[in-house]
Design a protein around this motif. Structure first.
Motif, PDB file in Angstrom:
ATOM      1  N   PRO A 149       2.061   4.681  -1.976  1.00 54.03           N
ATOM      2  CA  PRO A 149       1.755   3.241  -1.953  1.00 54.03           C
ATOM      3  C   PRO A 149       2.982   2.406  -1.610  1.00 54.03           C
ATOM      4  O   PRO A 149       3.566   1.720  -2.453  1.00 54.03           O
ATOM      5  CB  PRO A 149       1.267   2.975  -3.381  1.00 54.03           C
ATOM      6  N   ASP A 150       3.355   2.408  -0.353  1.00 52.50           N
ATOM      7  CA  ASP A 150       4.604   1.801   0.090  1.00 52.50           C
ATOM      8  C   ASP A 150       4.402   0.358   0.550  1.00 52.50           C
ATOM      9  O   ASP A 150       3.308  -0.021   0.968  1.00 52.50           O
ATOM     10  CB  ASP A 150       5.180   2.638   1.241  1.00 52.50           C
ATOM     11  N   GLY A 151       5.483  -0.424   0.479  1.00 51.36           N
ATOM     12  CA  GLY A 151       5.481  -1.764   1.062  1.00 51.36           C
ATOM     13  C   GLY A 151       5.327  -2.893   0.068  1.00 51.36           C
ATOM     14  O   GLY A 151       5.079  -4.046   0.469  1.00 51.36           O
ATOM     15  N   ASN A 152       5.513  -2.634  -1.213  1.00 47.50           N
ATOM     16  CA  ASN A 152       5.264  -3.666  -2.215  1.00 47.50           C
ATOM     17  C   ASN A 152       6.318  -4.779  -2.184  1.00 47.50           C
ATOM     18  O   ASN A 152       5.985  -5.958  -2.328  1.00 47.50           O
ATOM     19  CB  ASN A 152       5.213  -3.029  -3.604  1.00 47.50           C
ATOM     20  N   ARG A 153       7.579  -4.432  -1.976  1.00 51.72           N
ATOM     21  CA  ARG A 153       8.622  -5.461  -1.934  1.00 51.72           C
ATOM     22  C   ARG A 153       8.460  -6.348  -0.699  1.00 51.72           C
ATOM     23  O   ARG A 153       8.650  -7.571  -0.773  1.00 51.72           O
ATOM     24  CB  ARG A 153      10.004  -4.817  -1.976  1.00 51.72           C
ATOM     25  N   ARG A 154       8.107  -5.734   0.423  1.00 51.90           N
ATOM     26  CA  ARG A 154       7.888  -6.533   1.622  1.00 51.90           C
ATOM     27  C   ARG A 154       6.673  -7.440   1.460  1.00 51.90           C
ATOM     28  O   ARG A 154       6.636  -8.562   1.957  1.00 51.90           O
ATOM     29  CB  ARG A 154       7.735  -5.619   2.839  1.00 51.90           C
ATOM     30  N   TRP A 155       5.669  -6.945   0.729  1.00 53.54           N
ATOM     31  CA  TRP A 155       4.488  -7.764   0.443  1.00 53.54           C
ATOM     32  C   TRP A 155       4.893  -8.982  -0.382  1.00 53.54           C
ATOM     33  O   TRP A 155       4.413 -10.098  -0.140  1.00 53.54           O
ATOM     34  CB  TRP A 155       3.448  -6.940  -0.302  1.00 53.54           C
TER      35      TRP A 155
END
Length: 211
Positions: free
Chosen positions: A7-13
């Protein structure tokens, strides 16, 4: 089918939506719980989730603390019972180690078996396996190595979000023919339809294992 979710991309989100990292990590946990509900309804009985790699644990402590804390509450976001198996909790601080070790592990009727990979990476596992077997004089078989591996079943499908197309050393050594589905979105934006299309992608592949 054995599925591994990254589940990657949370900080960019968080940055794209102008919210704090803690809110993004909460959305991450919510989406993980919602995905468990959908997968269970499709007949999936167990799923692997890469909570974090060893390198992820080197991020700023407040981010690591927030991320790991929200993953402890995934059960709050699904109406199906969950049973957990956790790998790597020994790498965590005492606070989080205790929390992950207290997740329910007993078999429950109708439960989805969730394998949490915490601080996991392929190179660390290979080193650990080499050290485990280096002094054994008898012949070591493939089954022997699998028995000592953190992931004891070959992964069939890896679903990774984050708008990147790399595996980041998370494919288990015994899963060289895993299908990899890279989703061009950030994890909090995943929908049931994205998961459905990932399953359809897997079903459309000709599984020949090099033959």
């Amino acid at each position: 089918m054995n599925i591994l979710i990254i589940p990657d991309g949370n900080r960019r989100w968080a940055q794209e939506n102008e919210v704090g990292f803690d809110e993004a990590y909460k959305r991450c946990a919510r989406k993980v719980g919602e995905s468990f509900t959908w997968l269970k309804r499709q007949g999936i009985e167990e799923v692997w989730v890469l909570v974090c790699t060893t390198n992820n644990l080197k991020r700023p402590s407040e981010q690591v603390d927030s991320y790991l804390s929200h993953f402890l509450h995934v059960q709050d976001y699904t109406d199906i019972p969950l049973t957990f198996e956790v790998t790597g909790s020994q790498l965590l601080s005492e606070k989080h180690r205790v929390g992950y070790e207290q997740l329910p592990t007993a078999k429950r009727e109708g439960a989805l078996l969730v394998h949490y990979l915490v601080g996991w990476s392929l190179d660390n596992e290979v080193v650990r396996l080499v050290n485990h077997f280096k002094d054994i004089e008898s012949e070591v078989t493939r089954d022997d190595i699998i028995e000592q591996s953190d992931i004891k079943k070959p992964i069939d499908l890896i679903i990774r979000t984050g708008k990147v197309s790399r595996i980041s050393e998370v494919v288990p050594w015994h899963s060289p023919y895993a299908e990899v589905r890279f989703l061009d979105l950030l994890w909090p934006d995943v929908t049931d339809r994205d998961l459905e299309e990932s399953i359809e992608f897997y079903d459309s592949q000709e599984r020949r294992a090099g033959l």
